[in-house]
Scaffold this active site. Structure first.
Site, PDB file in Angstrom:
ATOM      1  CB  SER A 284       2.105  -7.412   1.791  1.00 45.94           C
ATOM      2  OG  SER A 284       0.797  -7.399   2.342  1.00 45.94           O
TER       3      SER A 284
ATOM      4  CB  THR B  13      -0.048  -2.830   6.511  1.00 51.47           C
ATOM      5  OG1 THR B  13      -1.259  -2.714   5.746  1.00 51.47           O
ATOM      6  CG2 THR B  13       0.703  -1.515   6.482  1.00 51.47           C
ATOM      7  CG  ASP B  14      -3.427  -6.606   4.128  1.00 52.18           C
ATOM      8  OD1 ASP B  14      -3.766  -5.864   5.070  1.00 52.18           O
ATOM      9  OD2 ASP B  14      -4.035  -6.665   3.049  1.00 52.18           O
TER      10      ASP B  14
ATOM     11  CB  THR C 206      -0.941   0.001   1.223  1.00 48.84           C
ATOM     12  OG1 THR C 206      -1.818  -1.123   1.123  1.00 48.84           O
ATOM     13  CG2 THR C 206      -1.770   1.267   1.279  1.00 48.84           C
TER      14      THR C 206
END
Length: 331
Positions: free
Chosen positions: A62, A95-96, A15
């Protein structure tokens, strides 16, 4: 003697490198659409306190950080840190799965130099993009002498956390990463880095026995999520595809349905290592007499996704359950 530390930024997408259809688009964007050079253009003043080098290693969502890419990233970071001219590394990441990559690196990086992983919850094109400040703060932390020897650090939303403790707790808010029980280990205020603690209690980096240079492939380890009335078929499927271990994200921490238990017992008979973790956000899954009877390993304070990371690495060095249990207590 250099007047400013040299920091290598390794970009992997996510992101923080995402692009949406408009400046108000904060969901439904394309991750990994912006290059690290473009991101640096909107991250001011880094040259005031650091010499920056960059490498666009990947530019992916990710969730596409496969175990093969994870190994490639960790080996590249280790090679980079061997360079005497490099004083620290900052990694940009979606971030996931950021907490999983961060914890993996925390266990396999062989250097005392700072390794900082940053990301963002909003894409680079958003009016409220948090990526540039997170990247700026990440470089700030990597330049700090106090950041040496603390393992891999996660820097988002003006907070500094240990990769061992930080987890994503919310889907879209900029304060989505937290360490609910253990707490943050530092903060960035007015451009200054403040550390609260000197040491991380669990073993990491230089004290870890895991060596990615000896690992060609990580074993298959799925996570199976417990729920009301869950059956055994997912355990049977995991065995059929050759899984070496299974992380059970139990409903509370200790209970497993009778149907799932049957599938687990058959998996154990075929040599699959079973880790009992919890689907809950906090708490410790401690070892009980049930684990001795059923031959489970307790996940301790690791959430399911981090328990998977540790078990994959553990299985590259041993199949002994007592030794693996000790890893979960010490790492």
């Amino acid at each position: 003697m250099k007047s400013k530390p040299t920091i290598k930024i390794i970009a992997t997408g996510g992101t923080i490198a995402g692009a949406g259809s408009s400046s108000t688009t904060t969901t439904g964007y394309k991750p990994g659409a912006v290059s690290i050079e473009e991101l640096l253009e909107v991250t001011p003043n880094l040259s005031d306190f650091s010499n920056i080098e960059v490498e666009q290693l990947f530019n992916i969502d990710s969730v596409d950080m496969t175990t093969e890419r994870l190994l490639a990233l960790s080996k590249y970071v280790n090679e980079t840190l061997l360079d005497e001219e490099v004083d620290g590394v900052v990694i940009t990441h979606g971030t996931d799965t950021l907490e999983e990559t961060a914890y993996f690196l925390h266990l396999v990086i062989k250097s005392h130099k700072p390794v900082v992983i940053v990301g963002s919850v909003r894409p680079a094109t958003a009016i409220s993009a948090d990526g540039p400040l997170n990247l700026y703060n990440g470089v700030k932390v990597a330049c700090e002498r106090q950041a040496h020897g603390k393992g891999v650090l996660v820097v988002l939303n003006d907070r500094v956390g240990s990769a061992r403790y930080m987890a994503k707790m919310a889907t879209t808010t900029v304060d989505s990463f937290r360490a609910l029980e253990q707490g943050y280990i530092g903060a960035i205020v007015g451009g200054e880095v403040h550390f609260y603690y000197k040491d991380i209690t669990k073993l990491h980096t230089m004290d870890s026995i895991f060596d990615v240079n000896t690992i060609v492939q990580l074993p298959e380890v799925p996570i199976i999520y417990s729920h009301l009335g869950d059956g055994r078929f997912l355990y049977d499927a995991a065995v059929q595809v050759g899984s070496k271990g299974i992380i059970v994200a139990t409903a509370g921490g200790y209970t497993i349905s009778k149907q799932a238990e049957q599938g687990i017992q058959d998996a154990l008979k075929k040599g699959v290592v079973i880790i009992r973790s919890s689907r809950l956000s906090t708490g410790i899954v401690s070892r009980t007499s049930m684990d001795n009877q059923q031959h489970y390993i307790a996940g301790e304070s690791l959430n399911p996704q981090k328990a998977r990371i540790l078990l994959m690495l553990a299985l590259t060095v041993t199949n002994d359950k007592d030794e693996i249990q000790q890893f979960f207590r010490t790492y």
